[in-house]
Design a protein around this motif. Sequence first.
Motif, short mmCIF file in Angstrom:
data_model
loop_
_atom_site.label_atom_id
_atom_site.label_comp_id
_atom_site.label_asym_id
_atom_site.label_seq_id
_atom_site.Cartn_x
_atom_site.Cartn_y
_atom_site.Cartn_z
N PRO A 1 -4.68 -8.52 20.31
CA PRO A 1 -5.26 -9.35 19.30
C PRO A 1 -5.36 -10.85 19.76
N ALA A 2 -6.32 -11.59 19.37
CA ALA A 2 -6.54 -12.82 19.81
C ALA A 2 -5.58 -14.02 18.96
N ASN A 3 -5.99 -13.67 17.76
CA ASN A 3 -5.00 -14.60 16.74
C ASN A 3 -4.64 -13.89 15.49
N GLN A 4 -4.06 -14.74 14.51
CA GLN A 4 -3.88 -14.05 13.28
C GLN A 4 -4.85 -13.75 12.19
N ASP A 5 -6.06 -14.16 12.42
CA ASP A 5 -7.12 -13.69 11.92
C ASP A 5 -7.61 -12.40 12.06
N VAL A 6 -7.59 -11.88 13.40
CA VAL A 6 -8.07 -10.78 13.89
C VAL A 6 -6.84 -9.80 13.58
N PRO B 1 -1.24 -3.45 -1.89
CA PRO B 1 -0.07 -3.63 -2.57
C PRO B 1 0.98 -5.00 -2.01
N ASP B 2 0.26 -5.25 -0.76
CA ASP B 2 1.03 -6.41 -0.59
C ASP B 2 2.59 -6.43 -0.21
N LEU B 3 2.81 -5.21 0.28
CA LEU B 3 4.22 -4.99 0.79
C LEU B 3 4.53 -4.96 1.99
N THR B 4 5.78 -5.14 2.31
CA THR B 4 6.31 -5.24 3.82
C THR B 4 6.37 -3.75 4.37
N LEU B 5 6.45 -3.82 5.72
CA LEU B 5 6.22 -2.19 6.33
C LEU B 5 7.38 -1.41 5.72
N GLU B 6 8.75 -2.03 5.74
CA GLU B 6 9.84 -1.30 5.45
C GLU B 6 9.66 -0.72 3.72
N GLU B 7 8.95 -1.66 2.90
CA GLU B 7 8.48 -1.23 1.56
C GLU B 7 7.73 -0.06 1.47
N LEU B 8 6.69 -0.12 2.49
CA LEU B 8 5.67 0.97 2.47
C LEU B 8 6.04 2.12 2.95
N GLU B 9 7.19 1.94 3.94
CA GLU B 9 7.56 3.27 4.38
C GLU B 9 8.64 3.96 3.47
N ALA B 10 9.28 3.14 2.50
CA ALA B 10 10.04 3.60 1.39
C ALA B 10 9.11 4.39 0.45
N GLY C 1 -1.72 1.15 2.70
CA GLY C 1 -1.20 0.13 2.02
C GLY C 1 -1.16 -1.14 2.98
N LEU C 2 -1.80 -1.06 4.26
CA LEU C 2 -1.49 -1.96 5.24
C LEU C 2 -2.28 -3.37 4.55
N GLY C 3 -1.82 -4.45 4.85
CA GLY C 3 -2.05 -5.77 4.46
C GLY C 3 -1.41 -6.79 4.90
N TYR C 4 -1.67 -8.01 4.78
CA TYR C 4 -0.91 -9.25 5.25
C TYR C 4 0.67 -9.19 5.01
N ARG D 1 3.54 -10.85 7.09
CA ARG D 1 4.27 -12.21 6.45
C ARG D 1 5.50 -12.77 7.00
N PRO D 2 6.43 -11.68 6.92
CA PRO D 2 7.89 -12.26 7.46
C PRO D 2 7.81 -12.92 8.82
N VAL D 3 6.87 -12.50 9.61
CA VAL D 3 6.77 -12.90 11.17
C VAL D 3 6.02 -14.20 11.02
N LEU D 4 4.62 -14.05 10.49
CA LEU D 4 3.83 -15.02 10.70
C LEU D 4 3.72 -16.09 9.81
N SER D 5 4.51 -16.01 8.64
CA SER D 5 4.30 -16.89 7.36
C SER D 5 4.48 -18.59 7.69
N ASN D 6 5.71 -18.65 8.85
CA ASN D 6 5.99 -19.99 9.14
C ASN D 6 5.61 -20.31 10.56
N THR D 7 4.61 -19.68 11.02
CA THR D 7 4.06 -19.97 12.35
C THR D 7 2.48 -20.03 12.49
N ASP D 8 2.12 -20.91 13.55
CA ASP D 8 0.52 -20.92 13.76
C ASP D 8 0.25 -20.42 15.12
N ALA D 9 1.29 -19.46 15.61
CA ALA D 9 1.32 -18.97 16.88
C ALA D 9 0.10 -18.16 17.17
N ILE D 10 -0.57 -18.07 18.28
CA ILE D 10 -1.62 -17.21 18.69
C ILE D 10 -1.64 -16.47 20.14
#
Length: 368
Positions: free
Chosen positions: A260-265, A286-295, A327-330, A334-343
């Motif tokens: 994937p090229a960037n966060q939008d993708v 549901p806007d849950l983390t992966l761990e929450e979705l697994e549980a 339930g996949l979504g941002y 979010r725990p990884v990308l919320s504080n970075t603009d990395a691409i």
Amino acid sequence: MELTSEDSLRLNVLLANKPQAIRIDESSMTLFGLSERGESRIILNPNCRDDLYLRMVRELLSGHVQGSPGGYPVYLKRWSRMGQTRDDNLEQLLLLGEPEAVVAFTCAKGITDELARRAWWISQDPDNARRMLDNPQIVDGSMGPELARFLLDYLPFETESIVIIESLRLILQPGLISEEEKVSLWKRCQRKPTYYLGFLAALPDDLPVESVPGAMTGHEKAALLSLSEQGNPFAAQLLRIHSSPGQGFISTVLKVMEKPANQDVVATLLDVVRGYLQSLRPTGDPDLTLEELEAEADGLCSDAFVACRDAVSRRETEIRSLYLLSGLGYGIVRPVLSNTDAIGSLMRRKLAPVSERLKQLLQRFQGG
């Protein structure tokens, strides 16, 4: 300050002849009018700064169309890009010589094919084309293929991933382009993987790719088909994802995940997968983390889940995985990308733990 007498006369004659649309070329100071007889033009003769003169011209147009020339700036501010423009004044927006009025027009829900033709004559802009192609009335009319052709030709010049994906989603609506053009677009995906997302969003069950159905016993198919006919969403989605089109969907999602090229993708891909499985989670993201979705998936015990699990017990892990993927979504990134603009590669390294887990879940449905 007033318009020159020549311009005032010619504009009033134009308006008296009830034009269908008006546009202004500011660079050449020329006003164009569209009527049933064709196109007419008025070369303006400003007696002050061009911007001030154009404002007076537009105030004259607004006064004729709206009956309130002094209220023009206020009216401009009230135009909506949210589709709330009243359908009974759409034609008026096309007579004001103002690009922003056309934007407000293209956001409206009550556009007809004829009005779309007039708006397109005023402003052949890719954003306007996208907004109109998001309207089923336009897609089904004569303007649909014309707008799609424009976006198809303009596609190589688009640079933003999210815009490319949206253009493809709209272009690939049924009846807008030929099968040959669709296949040609699909071939471009190899050089531009972002294109795959446009296909996934538009044609999740009709991708131009050959795939072998997943292995499933006759007993499993019969049991799932019976449950599906009774409205069981888990049974329906299991049958769907193990079908030939479903296997094509999974393999294409995995291709997008490779690089994937960037966060939008990334965000759009997650939304597309959730949309594919939305029948399992009609309440939406549901806007849950992966761990929450697994549980949540591990604790799943709804009646529909139990009925499907009991019918095909060896597929229990797949059924729970389907619910997790629905339930996949941002929230999962979010725990990884919320504080970075990395691409690019840096973003992919940061997302590796999440990406690898998702790949494992998706690969679970490949083959048998």
